[in-house]
Design a protein around this motif. Sequence first.
Motif, short mmCIF file in Angstrom:
data_model
loop_
_atom_site.label_atom_id
_atom_site.label_comp_id
_atom_site.label_asym_id
_atom_site.label_seq_id
_atom_site.Cartn_x
_atom_site.Cartn_y
_atom_site.Cartn_z
N ASP A 76 0.82 -1.26 0.02
CA ASP A 76 -0.17 -0.05 0.18
C ASP A 76 0.95 1.29 0.03
O ASP A 76 0.58 2.25 -0.68
CB ASP A 76 -0.98 -0.12 1.11
N TYR A 77 1.91 1.43 0.88
CA TYR A 77 2.82 2.40 0.94
C TYR A 77 3.51 2.68 -0.55
O TYR A 77 3.52 3.87 -0.75
CB TYR A 77 3.80 2.50 2.06
N ARG A 113 1.34 3.95 -2.80
CA ARG A 113 1.08 5.49 -2.56
C ARG A 113 2.12 6.20 -2.99
O ARG A 113 1.68 7.29 -3.57
CB ARG A 113 0.63 5.49 -1.18
N GLN A 154 1.82 9.15 -6.10
CA GLN A 154 2.18 10.63 -5.58
C GLN A 154 3.23 11.10 -6.74
O GLN A 154 3.05 11.99 -7.32
CB GLN A 154 2.74 10.57 -4.17
N MET A 174 2.51 14.11 -9.28
CA MET A 174 3.42 15.19 -9.11
C MET A 174 3.95 15.43 -10.63
O MET A 174 4.54 16.49 -11.07
CB MET A 174 4.44 14.89 -8.17
N PRO A 219 -2.57 22.38 -9.06
CA PRO A 219 -3.85 21.62 -8.84
C PRO A 219 -3.67 21.00 -7.43
O PRO A 219 -2.58 21.01 -6.87
CB PRO A 219 -3.52 20.36 -9.68
N CYS A 220 -4.92 20.55 -6.87
CA CYS A 220 -4.95 20.00 -5.92
C CYS A 220 -4.85 18.32 -5.82
O CYS A 220 -5.94 17.81 -6.55
CB CYS A 220 -6.27 20.50 -4.86
N ARG A 221 -3.68 17.72 -5.57
CA ARG A 221 -3.36 16.26 -5.88
C ARG A 221 -3.64 15.75 -4.53
O ARG A 221 -3.04 15.67 -3.51
CB ARG A 221 -2.24 16.17 -6.16
N ALA A 222 -4.76 14.83 -4.65
CA ALA A 222 -5.22 13.84 -3.62
C ALA A 222 -4.69 12.65 -3.98
O ALA A 222 -5.34 11.58 -4.77
CB ALA A 222 -6.65 13.81 -3.76
N VAL A 223 -3.61 12.19 -3.31
CA VAL A 223 -2.67 10.96 -3.63
C VAL A 223 -3.61 9.70 -3.34
O VAL A 223 -3.74 8.80 -4.02
CB VAL A 223 -1.33 10.94 -2.64
N PRO A 224 -4.33 9.53 -2.18
CA PRO A 224 -5.07 8.41 -2.05
C PRO A 224 -6.31 8.03 -3.16
O PRO A 224 -6.67 7.15 -3.29
CB PRO A 224 -6.00 8.35 -0.64
N LEU A 225 -6.69 9.36 -3.59
CA LEU A 225 -7.51 8.91 -4.75
C LEU A 225 -7.06 8.86 -6.01
O LEU A 225 -7.83 8.37 -7.00
CB LEU A 225 -8.65 10.11 -4.71
N THR A 253 -6.31 11.55 -7.71
CA THR A 253 -6.95 12.66 -8.63
C THR A 253 -6.20 14.05 -8.52
O THR A 253 -5.35 14.26 -7.54
CB THR A 253 -8.42 12.95 -8.17
N ASP A 300 -7.14 17.91 -8.99
CA ASP A 300 -8.26 18.99 -9.40
C ASP A 300 -7.67 20.31 -9.60
O ASP A 300 -6.83 20.79 -9.01
CB ASP A 300 -9.13 19.12 -7.86
#
Lengths: 303, 700
Positions: free
Chosen positions: A157-158, A161, A165, A169, A188-194, A196, A198
Amino acid sequence: MNAALDMITRGMNALGAAAFALVSFCSPAVALVVISALIGWLMLLIWGWTSNQSAIKDVRNQISAHLLSTRLFKDNLAVTFRAQRMIIWHALRLMLHSLRPMVIMAVPFVLIMAQIGLRYQFRPFKPGELIRVTVQLKPVASAADPITREATASTVDYEKRDRMQAALMGVGSRLKLPAGVVHDPHDPCRAVPLGTADWRLRADSVGEKILEFGDAVNAVRVPVVIGEEFGPISSLRGGHWFDRLLYSGEMSIAESSPIESIRIAYPPRSTPIFGYDVHWLVTLFVLSIVFALIIKPFTRVQM
Amino acid sequence: MNRTCKLNLLSALLVILGAGSPGCDRESSGRTPVPRAKNAGHKRVLVLGCDGMDPRLVRKLIDENRMPNFAKLEQQGGFRPLETSIPPQSPVAWSNFITGANPGVHGVYDFIHRDLAPADPHLNVTPRTSTSIDVPPPEPLFEFQVSKYQFNSSHLNPFAASQTTTLTRYGVPFWNYLDERGIPIQIYKIPANYPPSESEHGHMCCLAGMGVPDALATLGTYQHFSTEPRAAVDLGGGRRDRIVKDFKTGTYIATIIGPPNEFLPASSRTGLPPKLEVELRIYRDPENPSLKIAWINEGVAGNESRELVLNEGDWSDWQEIYFLKTPVGPSLPTMVRFYVQQVHPEIKLYVSPLNFIPTNCAAVISEPPKFVKEIGEAIGPFYTQGFAETFRARHFKDIDDEEYRKQADIVLDESMKMLDYALERYVDGVLFFYFSSTDLQSHIFWWDSTYPHPFRSEADARKYHGVVERVYERMDEALGRCMASLGDDAAYIVMSDHGFGNFRRQFGLNSWLRENGYLDSDGKPDLFFGKTDWSKTRAYGLGINSLYLNLKGRERMGSVEPGDRDALLDEITARLLAYEDPSYPDSHPIARVYRRDEFYKGPEAINAPDLIIGYNRDYRSSWQTGMGGFDRTVVSDNREAWSADHCIAHDFVPGIVLSNRRIVSEAPALIDVAPTILAEFGISTPASMQGRNMFAPLSP
């Protein structure tokens, strides 16, 4: 899969454009009424062609006969109960006879609905209005393969992730803006867990602005519509095949691109009918049934 | 073609024509009617209520040509200080305005009243709010249980929660006299009228203001989240909690707390059902100062997913949050504004109190109830809670001055938008519009003392006092909008309920009473839950300006014989007036002491405090006194952000009245405004009112 979806999308887009060109002279609300009438008529025709009309007629006659017997023999409880039981049985038969035309109609009507939805679900952005665009990256595979290498689930998982990321990036953060469109300085706003990224954009003039995401090799272009004009608005490029059928008038994203989908949060369109702001799907559903019932006496179709 | 076919075709034609029309007019789409009054003669009276607007600052700004519309009114009619209520507290003052009478009639004497019959028999009295009380819901007609959820007949009524609250502001509001004569009245955000009083004849629309609770049934409880290590704490008007990080996924989680879920049984520990919750998932950009916040509105359109992206320093628009009560519904609809205070290194997120959604309001906050929906449909969501400015978050230092200013400006912008709507809707009759900004920005930013500010530099104190001046200029802008919309024919009354002063020193009334032998308590934590010997207690303070005797036959554990009352009141009055601030010799914290028997006339006077304390300029009661608490020293510095106030002697803080009609009265008072409005419509002052028409000469 993508090629098939693209072919369907291309075909339906062409059909949709042609159909809406015919009603382009009237307002969107009137066009929706006209389309509802056409759909009502079309549903009736397909129903007539694909259903077992003689069987339906027979069942309806049976129901009428049993209804009549409940009125004629209302003093006789045994006859009344038997007639009611038979009414329920024939109603079930009527539903069974409806299955075939409904299944046949389902696929084309979903595609037609999607084309109508492209025009009535969302409205274009106004100049200066906030435009939120979300890029969804494809899931990132882990270098640590839990089958061949000894690694705990959490290690995987890590690692995933961290790789996501890195992807966000990198290619996930690249956006080439057309003239007249600016983005928030903190984008942008980067949501690593998702997975995405934005963006929050604003356009200062009307027209179709092409946003270009990703790197030069795998650039994905998406139009953003600014203005007041009524027309198709695709809020999604790529993504799940069912979402693409319903919400997208766009072609597939190349398999090699790390981008899975691009979603643009258009504001919902309001198409008031009789001054009431009802969802277009409800309007279409109700009006098409009303029109089908109006036309029915002229067609001798049994429903 | 048979008859059925013809009818079918006609129906289809009507459908097509209907769809093609640009939209039916709003009257026919069910808007609250404001019937036209035949006898009103299209007369228009506009009343702008600017809470806490001070005559000295208005004078200064008019003289500096910064309030041209106010100046115009002054030239046309006049500008006078407006005598405020005793005590000059907003609920009291606005009740004076509404009823045209003093607290002896309307029964509102303070923000905090005392309950003489508390449920706990070990208590002598307990505090309660002044303008409304919660009434226990009636016994359910039936109840049943499914799984862990309890259902009963009261759940069938969506407004059941708000119906347990009753308005305790008595007297006859001025709009009743207009309503019965068919004169239309529109009232926006009026204080001291929640739950809104009913319009008997259907000519009154009213949106309630100060007093309207949030969805937690408090006067406004914000929630503040941070990734910093800290325990969840309820501050009484605010709540702090942690943002928890899921290290595996990198997601941050915060939980918004809603009201208790009445479908679940009460816990044996707290006596309350468990609270509703909505989980926020927060995603932080690794580098940029931006957050993505996502949550699920369960029970809405098949569990609606909501998300928004905010940068550090951004206030969000209104965001709907639904709390699902049982797996099959219902959901409590609320809305909040998010404010991202910090993203790196720690996340700090402010969530506004849970407001009701105007278009889907879970409580009755307007009369008729659909009035709030119409406003919401026209102007979009707005703060429905009475105290919209987040002064508690500033008080508890969860936001700073600049953040408070920005939030208060959002409230003011919403009010301006609502004013535009009100003007557009207004035809004739009375239009009353209330602004809270002049009061709640002044409480934080006002400072014109020669003494240094408790925590701001002199430059900052001046700068933020300038914020108050800017708000006053915007009130002038609001008046300008009204004048542009209504023209010169309308009667304009611009008024405020009281003025303002600095709050530099605080006076602990209960500590003084204890020090002087009138009160026997260990003061831990207050009168009610500390060790108070009521048999030796002769007087106590409760509320901002109220002092009560512990009277036999009235208080449950009364100790003062009724025959000793007057002598004791004289003694306390003399000693209070003589008291000097130990840190500032010759400074008297108390300037006036009012006897209820002298100042309150009416049927409710009997429930009023025995003495009302009129503090001197720069002083006010201590923060502890309001809820019956004690202070370490009798007088101390006020070091709170709430550094200005008006709860002092009433003659130090008059309000204002301006009008384009000539103000004849040399010393108009708040209670005169209602009779003046009625007189504009040819209605003579009713017997229920004690004021008089300020536009008419005093009859001999």
